[in-house]
Write an enzyme that holds these catalytic residues in place. Structure first.
Site, PDB file in Angstrom:
ATOM      1  N   GLU B  45      -2.084 -13.794  27.349  1.00 28.00           N
ATOM      2  CA  GLU B  45      -2.970 -14.538  27.545  1.00 28.00           C
ATOM      3  C   GLU B  45      -3.355 -14.913  26.474  1.00 28.00           C
ATOM      4  O   GLU B  45      -4.589 -14.161  26.812  1.00 28.00           O
ATOM      5  CB  GLU B  45      -3.015 -14.642  29.375  1.00 28.00           C
ATOM      6  CG  GLU B  45      -3.921 -15.981  29.149  1.00 28.00           C
ATOM      7  CD  GLU B  45      -4.301 -15.507  30.574  1.00 28.00           C
ATOM      8  OE1 GLU B  45      -4.615 -14.718  31.102  1.00 28.00           O
ATOM      9  OE2 GLU B  45      -4.887 -16.601  31.510  1.00 28.00           O
ATOM     10  N   LYS B 115      -0.959 -23.059  32.423  1.00 27.03           N
ATOM     11  CA  LYS B 115      -1.009 -21.641  34.065  1.00 27.03           C
ATOM     12  C   LYS B 115      -1.699 -23.150  34.862  1.00 27.03           C
ATOM     13  O   LYS B 115      -2.262 -24.131  34.631  1.00 27.03           O
ATOM     14  CB  LYS B 115      -2.245 -21.178  33.722  1.00 27.03           C
ATOM     15  CG  LYS B 115      -2.556 -20.231  33.995  1.00 27.03           C
ATOM     16  CD  LYS B 115      -3.538 -18.872  33.717  1.00 27.03           C
ATOM     17  CE  LYS B 115      -4.205 -18.751  35.114  1.00 27.03           C
ATOM     18  NZ  LYS B 115      -4.943 -17.715  34.371  1.00 27.03           N
ATOM     19  N   CYS B 148      -0.643 -14.923  33.801  1.00 26.97           N
ATOM     20  CA  CYS B 148      -1.978 -14.740  35.029  1.00 26.97           C
ATOM     21  C   CYS B 148      -1.409 -14.513  36.060  1.00 26.97           C
ATOM     22  O   CYS B 148      -0.676 -13.930  37.039  1.00 26.97           O
ATOM     23  CB  CYS B 148      -3.212 -14.691  34.532  1.00 26.97           C
ATOM     24  SG  CYS B 148      -4.121 -13.714  34.845  1.00 26.97           S
TER      25      CYS B 148
END
Lengths: 288, 288
Positions: B45, B115, B148
């Protein structure tokens, strides 16, 4: 809620067709758990009947209603020991045979859940459940209910968690399968992630003693809301009662770190697929 | 699909604010993966920027569009090495700064994912994504994308799996937290269960090297569709490229045992809550 509550999970050496002996083993485990101070005892799946049926006829012959000898005994035990019992039983209903789970407390039978996701030859034997996992308010907190393969469906676990389960009581007969050296059986990871993704306790009662050639994970365990075991996983092929003190009020706080919350952080608006803006650019690229 | 495909995951020692050095580390890892025969390389990330920003201004200053130096470099590398690269980058968009992930292949940029579930102080820095995880058809198979904390939401994982992902490429910076002795970090269990519950591969690229006091799980790993690791989890604070040969066609078969299928066995009719027949008896008992 009076935290912490001592929770017990019983791994039992069930035998198919030996209902009286199986009931006796369960009663002994409940007594042992009570003597250890437990307020909640979780028993395996299909305690009365055993699991590896020769076919539907054998299962039907072993099935009993919720007012039959098995659940009635659990009602007496719950009253005598002042605790909550959650256990699986082979249930006869008007429309067939069910892989069911009962929750009893000193007040009697509180809930019957019928396994919704059927494993392997259970499909020949059982009518699948059509209702969501109950979450029952008890003297020690809210107890969610689930049986074996159900736990492998995160939607099902989430349903119980969003309905308020502080502890998910899983009655199971986990058939063993090969596990790479040094690895924990992945079924235990399912229990850990069910707990961590929802900040709730997960109490798994598995069975032991190979039955008609089927062996078991023997993964009896109690998982805390951070996803780590508080007791077990046992992973030994023997009868046992494991206990852990669980402050069930911890499961009311879904915070994970100072600014996150495993339930409030859900993007429910995106999960239903109706607001799917993937591919909006429509130029051979996805942008989301 | 030409199985098996060698998949690589790169654990990188990123440094906040050192964009050129971070790009160089990523390029070196891609070259190493290519030399090892990889057809897909997953990077962590926020490769360009690092993670522990002093605040929104620092993140904004480090953000770049998909045609900026980082993703452009990945496009060149993908072409030069004939492989697919999935990596996270700090993205500047018209409406803010995003915690994004790009997928590039020899044909160029194929997808950008933003995200959707923001962790901790990311909430001060990033605009959350509003689209579902892309699943991109590539030369080696269908690659799902995720960043994540997204992985901790089973709904999100399921969305990618049901959209057909053969392998879920997870770019992450997993901040470390206490792990009981003898336990594997539960974040790795999330990856294992994401794989097992969907019979797909999960390739996790984590980072290493503490940054402004934040340490990392260093959980770089490749998980097979049975939920067990094929490579890693590394769990060592050092740069590394791990590879595993993944027969991605295995992920097209959702069978688990001879009579079960992790997707077909879903009881989708029950999950939406509209057909909730819990409590039908309404006598102070639940029956489902």
């Amino acid at each position: 809620m009076t935290p912490p509550a001592r929770v017990a999970v019983a791994q039992l050496p069930l035998q198919v067709g030996r209902a009286a002996g199986n009931r006796e083993a369960a009663a002994a485990a409940v007594a042992e758990a009570a003597a250890a101070g437990a307020r909640l005892v979780v028993l395996p799946e299909l305690v009365n009947s055993g699991y590896v049926f020769s076919g539907p006829d054998e299962a039907r012959a072993l099935a009993e209603p919720p007012d039959g000898p098995t659940v009635s005994q659990w009602e007496r035990l719950a009253r005598a020991h002042d605790l909550v019992i959650v256990g699986g039983f082979c249930e006869r209903t008007a429309d067939g045979v069910r892989n069911s789970q009962a929750l009893v407390d000193p007040g009697g039978l509180r809930a019957v859940y019928r396994k919704a996701h059927l494993w392997h030859d259970e499909q020949d034997v059982f009518t699948p459940g059509g209702g969501r996992p109950p979450v029952v308010e008890t003297a020690i907190g809210r107890v969610g209910m689930m049986v074996c393969y159900d736990l492998e469906f995160p939607e099902w676990v989430r349903a119980a968690a969003l309905a308020g389960a502080d502890v998910l009581a899983v009655s199971t007969n986990w058939p063993s399968s090969p596990v790479p050296a040094g690895e924990r059986p992945v079924l235990v990871a399912h229990a850990q992630v069910a707990a961590a993704a929802n900040r709730m306790f997960v109490a798994v009662a598995d069975r032991c003693a190979a039955e008609r050639g089927v062996g078991w994970v023997c993964g009896t365990s109690i998982i805390g809301p951070d996803g780590y075991p508080l007791a077990g996983p046992l992973l030994q092929d023997r009868a046992a009662v494991l206990v852990a003190d669980c402050d069930l009020s911890e499961a009311r706080d879904k915070a994970i770190g100072p600014r996150n919350d495993v339930h409030r952080d859900r993007r429910a608006d995106l999960y239903d697929g109706r607001r799917d803006v993937t591919n909006t650019e429509k130029k051979g690229r996805h942008t989301s």
